[in-house]
Structures are given as structure tokens and as C-alpha cells.
Design a protein around this motif. Structure first.
Motif, PDB file in Angstrom:
ATOM      1  N   SER A 113       0.969   4.080  -3.011  1.00 58.79           N
ATOM      2  CA  SER A 113       0.761   5.525  -2.851  1.00 58.79           C
ATOM      3  C   SER A 113       1.813   6.301  -3.633  1.00 58.79           C
ATOM      4  O   SER A 113       1.536   7.361  -4.189  1.00 58.79           O
ATOM      5  CB  SER A 113       0.799   5.908  -1.368  1.00 58.79           C
ATOM      6  OG  SER A 113       2.097   5.739  -0.818  1.00 58.79           O
ATOM      7  N   ALA A 153      -5.860  -5.579  -2.322  1.00 61.79           N
ATOM      8  CA  ALA A 153      -5.768  -4.475  -1.368  1.00 61.79           C
ATOM      9  C   ALA A 153      -5.294  -3.204  -2.060  1.00 61.79           C
ATOM     10  O   ALA A 153      -5.813  -2.108  -1.805  1.00 61.79           O
ATOM     11  CB  ALA A 153      -4.820  -4.847  -0.225  1.00 61.79           C
ATOM     12  N   LEU A 205       0.829  -1.209   0.000  1.00 61.20           N
ATOM     13  CA  LEU A 205       0.000   0.000   0.000  1.00 61.20           C
ATOM     14  C   LEU A 205       0.862   1.257   0.000  1.00 61.20           C
ATOM     15  O   LEU A 205       0.523   2.260  -0.647  1.00 61.20           O
ATOM     16  CB  LEU A 205      -0.937  -0.005   1.210  1.00 61.20           C
ATOM     17  CG  LEU A 205      -2.038  -1.074   1.180  1.00 61.20           C
ATOM     18  CD1 LEU A 205      -2.827  -1.057   2.484  1.00 61.20           C
ATOM     19  CD2 LEU A 205      -2.965  -0.840  -0.011  1.00 61.20           C
ATOM     20  N   TYR A 237       1.702   7.544   5.419  1.00 56.76           N
ATOM     21  CA  TYR A 237       2.011   7.511   3.995  1.00 56.76           C
ATOM     22  C   TYR A 237       2.735   8.794   3.603  1.00 56.76           C
ATOM     23  O   TYR A 237       2.819   9.731   4.399  1.00 56.76           O
ATOM     24  CB  TYR A 237       0.723   7.340   3.182  1.00 56.76           C
ATOM     25  CG  TYR A 237       0.085   5.986   3.373  1.00 56.76           C
ATOM     26  CD1 TYR A 237       0.488   4.895   2.610  1.00 56.76           C
ATOM     27  CD2 TYR A 237      -0.909   5.792   4.331  1.00 56.76           C
ATOM     28  CE1 TYR A 237      -0.079   3.645   2.789  1.00 56.76           C
ATOM     29  CE2 TYR A 237      -1.484   4.550   4.527  1.00 56.76           C
ATOM     30  CZ  TYR A 237      -1.061   3.474   3.750  1.00 56.76           C
ATOM     31  OH  TYR A 237      -1.612   2.235   3.935  1.00 56.76           O
ATOM     32  N   TRP A 263      -0.174   3.387   9.338  1.00 53.84           N
ATOM     33  CA  TRP A 263      -1.111   4.379   8.807  1.00 53.84           C
ATOM     34  C   TRP A 263      -0.406   5.583   8.191  1.00 53.84           C
ATOM     35  O   TRP A 263      -1.064   6.477   7.648  1.00 53.84           O
ATOM     36  CB  TRP A 263      -2.046   4.855   9.914  1.00 53.84           C
ATOM     37  CG  TRP A 263      -1.355   5.215  11.205  1.00 53.84           C
ATOM     38  CD1 TRP A 263      -1.150   4.397  12.277  1.00 53.84           C
ATOM     39  CD2 TRP A 263      -0.755   6.467  11.539  1.00 53.84           C
ATOM     40  NE1 TRP A 263      -0.464   5.070  13.259  1.00 53.84           N
ATOM     41  CE2 TRP A 263      -0.211   6.339  12.851  1.00 53.84           C
ATOM     42  CE3 TRP A 263      -0.636   7.684  10.883  1.00 53.84           C
ATOM     43  CZ2 TRP A 263       0.447   7.379  13.491  1.00 53.84           C
ATOM     44  CZ3 TRP A 263       0.024   8.733  11.520  1.00 53.84           C
ATOM     45  CH2 TRP A 263       0.554   8.571  12.813  1.00 53.84           C
ATOM     46  N   GLN A 272      -8.109  -1.825  -4.319  1.00 53.88           N
ATOM     47  CA  GLN A 272      -9.193  -1.183  -3.572  1.00 53.88           C
ATOM     48  C   GLN A 272      -8.805   0.227  -3.123  1.00 53.88           C
ATOM     49  O   GLN A 272      -9.621   1.150  -3.177  1.00 53.88           O
ATOM     50  CB  GLN A 272      -9.549  -2.029  -2.353  1.00 53.88           C
ATOM     51  CG  GLN A 272     -10.728  -1.491  -1.561  1.00 53.88           C
ATOM     52  CD  GLN A 272     -11.116  -2.432  -0.426  1.00 53.88           C
ATOM     53  OE1 GLN A 272     -10.411  -3.373  -0.121  1.00 53.88           O
ATOM     54  NE2 GLN A 272     -12.254  -2.163   0.195  1.00 53.88           N
ATOM     55  N   ARG A 273      -7.562   0.392  -2.701  1.00 51.52           N
ATOM     56  CA  ARG A 273      -7.102   1.697  -2.210  1.00 51.52           C
ATOM     57  C   ARG A 273      -6.688   2.629  -3.356  1.00 51.52           C
ATOM     58  O   ARG A 273      -6.871   3.840  -3.275  1.00 51.52           O
ATOM     59  CB  ARG A 273      -5.931   1.493  -1.258  1.00 51.52           C
ATOM     60  CG  ARG A 273      -5.394   2.755  -0.600  1.00 51.52           C
ATOM     61  CD  ARG A 273      -6.289   3.224   0.534  1.00 51.52           C
ATOM     62  NE  ARG A 273      -6.338   2.235   1.589  1.00 51.52           N
ATOM     63  CZ  ARG A 273      -5.483   2.171   2.608  1.00 51.52           C
ATOM     64  NH1 ARG A 273      -4.486   3.039   2.682  1.00 51.52           N
ATOM     65  NH2 ARG A 273      -5.632   1.253   3.551  1.00 51.52           N
ATOM     66  N   HIS A 274      -6.114   2.046  -4.405  1.00 53.37           N
ATOM     67  CA  HIS A 274      -5.602   2.848  -5.526  1.00 53.37           C
ATOM     68  C   HIS A 274      -6.085   2.245  -6.853  1.00 53.37           C
ATOM     69  O   HIS A 274      -5.314   1.600  -7.569  1.00 53.37           O
ATOM     70  CB  HIS A 274      -4.075   2.888  -5.498  1.00 53.37           C
ATOM     71  CG  HIS A 274      -3.511   3.504  -4.261  1.00 53.37           C
ATOM     72  ND1 HIS A 274      -3.344   4.867  -4.110  1.00 53.37           N
ATOM     73  CD2 HIS A 274      -3.078   2.931  -3.103  1.00 53.37           C
ATOM     74  CE1 HIS A 274      -2.820   5.121  -2.918  1.00 53.37           C
ATOM     75  NE2 HIS A 274      -2.661   3.962  -2.297  1.00 53.37           N
TER      76      HIS A 274
END
Length: 312
Positions: free
Chosen positions: A26, A77, A22, A149, A147, A80-82
């Protein structure tokens, strides 16, 4: 400046691997590049005799299915986030360090999870250091709170010494800082026995970079400042007994710590691995390890011809 080369992420089924994926995603989202998620199978699962396949075929198949699930979960994962980035996954044949270095030979970065999320602290430290020693691109170990980034508030810490940081480390730090609008803090860790290097530091003092204080690697810094003029830079000098302690302390509030390497002689490599082990084990934030040389195919960096894909 956009960089279309992929970011490679090694995952092992732990939460740390997903967090690393993740974090990499980012960066990929910001840069506009694809991400490649990789799981490495141990050699005994693919270099087996025909007799062993017959006897333990079902066991081997289950382990390979589990490996595929690890990759698929990480890819999901990330998606879903990116959802706007291109992400894919693969399973490759070990050994781990060589395989990751091979998959990342045309990448802009290899990302690994937090050491405590791998096979154990000692194993993880060895893998991280070994991948960095073999890779032809920077290697990032994702440490720090899950958490956190990239942002434009916390500084990027660049570790330098009197020998100077590698040009790759300087440029990587500036490029990252420029992309996210973050400042750079250059930390010079000066050891008590660095008397022979004082002259280098004094020469750097005479060549102040943009009026912001003396820094080693003057040529690299001048080039980086010219290429990334908007990046703000500050400098700190720490006199300590071990560079890793100074860099870890200077990175408490940082979003990234960037360090370079200096060659691959036997003695140099031993010292490098010692510092790298300490930083990978104690850095409070992600650490980016940049090789001095970027020669692909260097025999010191690769002892196998390929990272054999298992599922492709």
C-alpha cells in the motif's frame, strides 16, 4: 516526493508475513516504487556437504520448494491487491537478520511481520531488534489490526527525547505524513532521571517551531517543516518511568510510530535494544525504527559479505 528505491519485506509463511507485505504494498503503491519479498532459509539448508546433499537431497529440495511457495503466495497476494506495482520475490541464505539487512542495503525500508506471527515472541523480538541494528535503512515492524492501512486521519507518532531524535527519524515521519496527508504527534518521553537533559529541553523551549510548542531536535524539525510545510504537528510531553510505555500509550490511535536510535556503543546498544524490544512487543500500531547513521557496509551492521541468493 517520489522514491524509486524498493521496499523489502521479510516473509516466513505466516499470515503476519502476508499482512506485512500488503501493508508495504500500500505504501509502494502510493510512492510508486517496487516491492521485494524475501524469505530466508536457515543455514543448514544450503551450507551442507556433498555427502549430506546425497543423503538428504529430497528433504532439502522439499524445504526449498516450500520456501519458494511462501514467496510466491506473498507475491500473488500483493499482485491481486495492488496490480499496478512491481513486485518480485527471492529466497536468500541466512542468518536471518544479516540476510535481510543485506538485501535491504539499497532499500528505502525493510518491513517485517507482527512478532506473534514469526517463530515465537522471543525469537521475533530478537530478529526485529537485530535487523534494525544491522540495517542501513529504516526497519518497520507491522503491528496492529490486519485490516488497517495508511490513511489521512490517524496521526503519525514521532518518539523524541531530550537528546533529540535522529534526523532520519524526523524526516521519515514527516515524509510519511506528507505522502498520506496525516498529522504528526511528537511525543517526548521524559524520565525522572533526565535532570541533565532538562537544559536541552529548555533550550528547545526557547526555539519554538512554527509556533506549535517546543520540541527537541529543533534543527531537524525546522528542516522537516521547511521541506513538508503542509504537515500539521502537535506535541505531547510524558513523564514516565520507561520511554516505551509512553510511546506505546501515545500511539493507541496512531497509524505509525517512528523512533530513532542513538549510536552503537555497548551500553547504548543494550538500552536501545531494551526499548526496542518493548516497543516491538507492545506497540499498538506499526513501528518504524530509524538508524542514526546510514553508512552502508559498517562492520557493526554486517558480519557477512553477502546475502547469498538461493534461487537466483
Amino acid at each position: 516526493m517520489a522514491d524509486s528505491r524498493k521496499i523489502v519485506v521479510g516473509v516466513d509463511g505466516s499470515r503476519a508475513g502476508v499482512v506485512a507485505a500488503l501493508w508495504a504494498a500500500s505504501v509502494a503503491d502510493k510512492v510508486g516504487c517496487p516491492i521485494r519479498i524475501v524469505h530466508v532459509l536457515p543455514e543448514d539448508l544450503y551450507r551442507v556437504s556433498a555427502e549430506m546433499v546425497i543423503k538428504q537431497g529430497a528433504v532439502i529440495a522439499r524445504k526449498r520448494d516450500a520456501a519458494r511457495a511462501i514467496v510466491d503466495d506473498a507475491v500473488a497476494a500483493v499482485g491481486q491487491r495492488h496490480p499496478n506495482i512491481s513486485s518480485s520475490g527471492t529466497i536468500v541464505a541466512g542468518p536471518t537478520s544479516t540476510a535481510l539487512a543485506r538485501v535491504g542495503r539499497d532499500a528505502q525500508m525493510i518491513v517485517l511481520g507482527h512478532p506473534r506471527g514469526l517463530d515465537g515472541p522471543t525469537s521475533a523480538l530478537s530478529i526485529a531488534a537485530d535487523v534494525a541494528s544491522r540495517a542501513s535503512c529504516p526497519v518497520l515492524v507491522r503491528r496492529g489490526p490486519s485490516w488497517q492501512y495508511p490513511d489521512n486521519k490517524r496521526p503519525v507518532v514521532l518518539g523524541v527525547d531530550a537528546d533529540g531524535s535522529s534526523e532520519q527519524a524526523v524526516m521519515s515521519a514527516f515524509e510519511y505524513a506528507d505522502r498520506f496527508g496525516a498529522p504528526i504527534r511528537a511525543v517526548h518521553a521524559h524520565l525522572p532521571d533526565d535532570s541533565d537533559r532538562d537544559r536541552t529541553l529548555r533550550r528547545a523551549d526557547a526555539s519554538s517551531v512554527a509556533g506549535e510548542g517546543a520540541m527537541p531536535s529543533v534543527d531537524a524539525f525546522v528542516a522537516a517543516r521547511h521541506r513538508f510545510p503542509k504537515v500539521q504537528v502537535t506535541q505531547e510531553v510524558a513523564r514516565v518511568n520507561h520511554r516505551a510505555h509512553a510511546l506505546a500509550a501515545g500511539s493507541v490511535d496512531a497509524q505509525l510510530l517512528v523512533v530513532g536510535t542513538h549510536g552503537r556503543g555497548r551500553v547504548t546498544e543494550t538500552l536501545y535494544r531494551s526499548t526496542t524490544h518493548r516497543l516491538v512487543g507492545h506497540s499498538p500500531c506499526p513501528i518504524l525504527i530509524c538508524p542514526t547513521d546510514l553508512v552502508v557496509g559498517d562492520s557493526a551492521r554486517a558480519d557477512r559479505p553477502t546475502a547469498d541468493p538461493v534461487d537466483e
